[in-house]
Scaffold this motif. Structure first.
Motif, short mmCIF file in Angstrom:
data_model
loop_
_atom_site.label_atom_id
_atom_site.label_comp_id
_atom_site.label_asym_id
_atom_site.label_seq_id
_atom_site.Cartn_x
_atom_site.Cartn_y
_atom_site.Cartn_z
N VAL A 141 0.86 -1.19 0.00
CA VAL A 141 0.00 0.00 0.00
C VAL A 141 0.89 1.24 0.00
N GLY A 142 0.69 2.09 -1.02
CA GLY A 142 1.47 3.32 -1.16
C GLY A 142 2.44 3.22 -2.32
N ALA A 143 2.19 4.00 -3.38
CA ALA A 143 3.11 4.02 -4.52
C ALA A 143 3.86 5.34 -4.56
N GLY A 170 10.11 2.44 4.59
CA GLY A 170 10.32 3.87 4.29
C GLY A 170 9.76 4.76 5.38
N ASP A 171 9.14 5.87 4.97
CA ASP A 171 8.64 6.85 5.95
C ASP A 171 7.58 6.26 6.87
N ALA A 172 6.92 5.20 6.48
CA ALA A 172 5.95 4.56 7.37
C ALA A 172 6.66 4.02 8.62
N ALA A 183 20.19 16.22 6.47
CA ALA A 183 21.27 15.53 5.75
C ALA A 183 20.75 14.77 4.54
N GLY A 184 19.49 15.05 4.17
CA GLY A 184 18.94 14.43 2.97
C GLY A 184 19.05 12.92 3.00
N GLN A 185 18.58 12.29 4.06
CA GLN A 185 18.76 10.83 4.18
C GLN A 185 17.45 10.04 4.08
N GLY A 186 16.28 10.73 4.20
CA GLY A 186 15.01 10.02 4.36
C GLY A 186 14.75 8.94 3.33
N VAL A 187 14.75 9.32 2.06
CA VAL A 187 14.39 8.30 1.06
C VAL A 187 15.58 7.37 0.81
N ASN A 188 16.78 7.83 1.09
CA ASN A 188 17.93 6.94 0.96
C ASN A 188 17.81 5.78 1.96
N LEU A 189 17.36 6.10 3.17
CA LEU A 189 17.12 5.03 4.15
C LEU A 189 15.96 4.15 3.68
N MET A 232 7.81 6.99 -3.70
CA MET A 232 9.10 6.51 -4.21
C MET A 232 9.44 5.14 -3.63
N VAL A 233 9.16 4.96 -2.33
CA VAL A 233 9.59 3.73 -1.65
C VAL A 233 8.71 2.53 -2.05
N GLY A 234 7.39 2.69 -1.96
CA GLY A 234 6.49 1.57 -2.27
C GLY A 234 6.60 1.16 -3.72
N PRO A 269 8.88 21.22 -6.46
CA PRO A 269 9.47 21.75 -5.21
C PRO A 269 9.98 20.64 -4.30
N ARG A 270 9.51 19.41 -4.50
CA ARG A 270 9.99 18.29 -3.68
C ARG A 270 11.08 17.54 -4.43
N VAL A 271 12.29 17.62 -3.90
CA VAL A 271 13.40 16.90 -4.52
C VAL A 271 14.09 16.05 -3.45
N ALA A 272 14.96 15.17 -3.90
CA ALA A 272 15.76 14.38 -2.94
C ALA A 272 17.19 14.32 -3.45
N ALA A 273 18.13 14.40 -2.51
CA ALA A 273 19.54 14.19 -2.85
C ALA A 273 19.78 12.69 -2.71
N LEU A 274 19.98 12.03 -3.85
CA LEU A 274 20.13 10.57 -3.82
C LEU A 274 21.59 10.17 -3.73
N LEU A 298 -1.12 -0.68 -4.34
CA LEU A 298 -2.31 0.17 -4.19
C LEU A 298 -1.90 1.60 -3.91
N GLU A 299 -2.55 2.54 -4.57
CA GLU A 299 -2.23 3.95 -4.34
C GLU A 299 -3.52 4.75 -4.29
N ALA A 300 -3.57 5.67 -3.32
CA ALA A 300 -4.79 6.45 -3.12
C ALA A 300 -4.93 7.59 -4.14
N GLN A 301 -3.79 8.14 -4.58
CA GLN A 301 -3.87 9.35 -5.43
C GLN A 301 -3.56 9.04 -6.88
C1 FAD Z 1 11.71 19.08 2.99
C2 FAD Z 1 12.15 17.67 2.77
C3 FAD Z 1 13.31 17.42 2.07
C4 FAD Z 1 13.77 16.12 1.91
N1 FAD Z 1 14.93 15.89 1.24
C5 FAD Z 1 15.41 14.63 1.14
C6 FAD Z 1 16.65 14.36 0.48
O1 FAD Z 1 17.34 15.26 0.01
N2 FAD Z 1 17.08 13.08 0.43
C7 FAD Z 1 16.37 12.05 0.97
O2 FAD Z 1 16.83 10.91 0.93
N3 FAD Z 1 15.18 12.27 1.56
C8 FAD Z 1 14.69 13.52 1.66
N4 FAD Z 1 13.49 13.75 2.26
C9 FAD Z 1 12.68 12.60 2.73
C10 FAD Z 1 11.86 11.98 1.60
O3 FAD Z 1 11.09 12.96 0.95
C11 FAD Z 1 10.96 10.89 2.18
O4 FAD Z 1 11.74 10.03 2.95
C12 FAD Z 1 10.26 10.11 1.07
O5 FAD Z 1 9.47 10.94 0.26
C13 FAD Z 1 9.40 9.02 1.66
O6 FAD Z 1 8.86 8.24 0.64
P1 FAD Z 1 7.74 7.17 0.96
O7 FAD Z 1 7.42 6.52 -0.35
O8 FAD Z 1 8.14 6.31 2.11
O9 FAD Z 1 6.49 8.01 1.49
P2 FAD Z 1 5.57 9.08 0.69
O10 FAD Z 1 6.36 9.85 -0.28
O11 FAD Z 1 4.82 9.82 1.73
O12 FAD Z 1 4.57 8.15 -0.13
C14 FAD Z 1 3.48 7.49 0.47
C15 FAD Z 1 2.48 7.13 -0.63
O13 FAD Z 1 1.42 6.37 -0.05
C16 FAD Z 1 0.19 6.86 -0.52
N5 FAD Z 1 -0.82 6.53 0.51
C17 FAD Z 1 -0.89 7.04 1.77
N6 FAD Z 1 -1.91 6.48 2.44
C18 FAD Z 1 -2.49 5.59 1.58
C19 FAD Z 1 -3.59 4.69 1.68
N7 FAD Z 1 -4.29 4.58 2.80
N8 FAD Z 1 -3.92 3.95 0.61
C20 FAD Z 1 -3.20 4.03 -0.54
N9 FAD Z 1 -2.14 4.87 -0.70
C21 FAD Z 1 -1.79 5.63 0.34
C22 FAD Z 1 0.41 8.35 -0.69
O14 FAD Z 1 -0.54 8.90 -1.59
C23 FAD Z 1 1.83 8.37 -1.27
O15 FAD Z 1 1.83 8.23 -2.66
C24 FAD Z 1 13.01 15.04 2.44
C25 FAD Z 1 11.84 15.29 3.15
C26 FAD Z 1 11.41 16.59 3.32
C27 FAD Z 1 10.14 16.85 4.10
#
Ligand code: FAD
Length: 404
Positions: free
Chosen positions: A17-19, A300-302, A310-316, A21-23, A57-62, A42-45
């Motif tokens: 659930v969640g498409a 991922g972020d879940a 330090a731009g690590q979120g999505v790298n982790l 970057m990570v899912g 406006p949302r970028v990541a340093a990979l 599965l993706e909600a949006q």
């Molecule tokens: C200002 C900022 C700068 C950042 N810069 C960096 C960087 O330079 N380098 C780096 O590594 N990281 C960076 N990060 C972190 C990075 O953006 C996140 O770690 C990353 O986007 C997480 O991805 P994710 O797929 O886990 O979650 P999300 O991007 O939140 O994706 C979750 C997905 O799940 C979907 N979803 C949610 N609930 C449901 C549901 N119930 N049913 C179906 N779908 C659902 C959502 O629509 C979404 O598409 C930054 C974060 C911020 C806030």
């Protein structure tokens, strides 16, 4: 297959659930690594549209490690063909003193330190790849009305009336994960009291493919290099600020904002000439005590959200992807239950210590640079200066920055 009420039930090996970057990367990599596994993503949006005219406006340093993962997903070439900005240097300095450190890819004989990518482009390319893979059903837009689990499977009832079942549910539904809450995963979390202002700016001078980061007591300011058709006058701004200060900056008109940003960045890329629409994102540190329970894994972020300094979120998150795919493929080969706690604990053991260590380091950094104490400031300046002079230590840090 039909259930007792005569409704449709679809069976999969894994439901994601969640498409984001990570899912999307997880589904893609797993489907490519083991074509016998059936996966539902599965993706909600609906909106993944990448805007070729304007920067996201949302970028990541990979890191290089993350870039390689996207290559294994089969999408790096298509991302690079559209828009990607390699950075070759990093300049980090302290607003409250003389401490500074410069990292250069030449020091470690690499072509770059990493790449700045736009989140929407990464997702768009991953979703396009998912569409090509026969063993993934991409279901979007979709709302899950109800989640439940038994000893042997999870069941998702969708608003469409359909029911999906699988021995494993992977939650990649982001920082505010519904699944994490539904299944009562405990978390440790706190507000940073910071918001990150993100946008794209046009600058007077070229950025020199350098990631600029200035640490201020109120939070770090990062200008990340972007390029459009060879033009190096654009940067992505991530300006983390105490929430009240962020509110004030958000309320400024564009001219006043550019002037404040020029001052705050010490004109490292000349004056800031123009700014796109600004967004303020409240920042929260969050870490799930466990990433797994029987039949459910957080990814991922879940599982963890971290300060962007330090731009690590999505790298982790991508490192989680790699570990979970590796674990599931090995267990599938042995014919083991993919959703058993024994299987999922292997993934948790691979990832939790590293994620915790990075999160602790980032928290330490944040506190160190927020400290107003003269002695801490002095140590900070001396520390940055010393690290800058010790080549082996600096090179070790560069390797970490690159994800190795
Ligand atoms: C200002 C900022 C700068 C950042 N810069 C960096 C960087 O330079 N380098 C780096 O590594 N990281 C960076 N990060 C972190 C990075 O953006 C996140 O770690 C990353 O986007 C997480 O991805 P994710 O797929 O886990 O979650 P999300 O991007 O939140 O994706 C979750 C997905 O799940 C979907 N979803 C949610 N609930 C449901 C549901 N119930 N049913 C179906 N779908 C659902 C959502 O629509 C979404 O598409 C930054 C974060 C911020 C806030």
């Amino acid at each position: 297959m039909e259930n007792k009420q005569g409704e449709q039930q679809r069976h999969y090996d894994v439901i994601v659930v969640g498409a984001g970057m990570v899912g999307a990367a997880f589904a893609c990599l797993l489907a490519r690594a083991n074509t016998n596994l059936s996966i539902a993503l599965l993706e909600a949006q609906t909106a993944f549209a990448f805007d070729h005219q304007q920067f996201d406006p949302r970028v990541a340093a990979l890191t290089e490690k993350s870039r390689r993962l996207l290559q294994c997903c089969g999408v790096w070439e298509s991302i690079a063909a559209q828009r990607v900005s390699p950075y070759t240097a990093m300049q980090v300095w302290d607003a409250e003193g003389t401490g500074e450190i410069h990292f250069d890819c030449q020091d470690v004989h690499q072509p770059n330190l990493g790449h700045i990518v736009e989140n929407s482009l990464v997702v768009e390319c991953l979703v396009a790849e998912v569409d090509q893979l026969d063993n993934i059903d991409f279901i979007c837009p979709i709302t899950v009305a109800h989640y439940s689990k038994s000893e042997s499977q999870v069941t998702l009832e969708l608003n469409s009336g359909e029911t999906l079942v699988a021995p494993l549910l992977v939650a990649a539904d982001g920082g505010n994960s519904t699944i994490r809450q539904q299944f009562n995963f405990a978390t440790r979390e706190w507000d940073y009291g910071h918001s990150a202002i993100v946008t794209t700016v046009q600058t007077e001078a070229v950025h020199q493919q350098t990631a600029w980061q200035r640490f201020m007591p109120t939070g770090p300011l990062a200008l990340l290099p972007l390029q459009k058709d060879g033009d190096h006058h654009y940067c992505s701004l991530v300006w983390s600020q105490e929430s009240d200060e962020a509110k004030r900056l958000m309320a400024l008109d564009n001219r006043a904002f550019c002037a404040e940003l020029s001052r705050a960045s010490e004109r490292c890329v000349g004056k800031v000439m123009s700014v796109d629409k600004r967004f303020a994102i409240p920042l929260r540190q969050r870490h799930a005590t466990d990433y797994v329970i029987e039949r459910v894994a957080l990814l991922g972020d879940a599982a963890h959200t971290i300060h962007p300094l330090a731009g690590q979120g999505v790298n982790l998150g991508f490192a989680d992807v790699s570990a979970l795919v590796e674990t599931l493929c090995a267990e599938a080969k042995r014919g083991n239950d993919l959703g058993s706690l024994m299987t999922l604990n292997k993934y948790q053991r691979l990832r939790k210590p590293e994620n915790l260590a990075v999160m602790a380091a980032m928290e330490g950094f944040k506190r160190l640079f927020a400290a107003d104490n003269v002695a801490v400031r002095l140590l900070r300046n001396m520390g940055l200066g010393k690290v800058n002079q010790i080549k082996p230590l600096k090179n070790e840090i560069i390797k970490r920055v690159m994800g190795f």
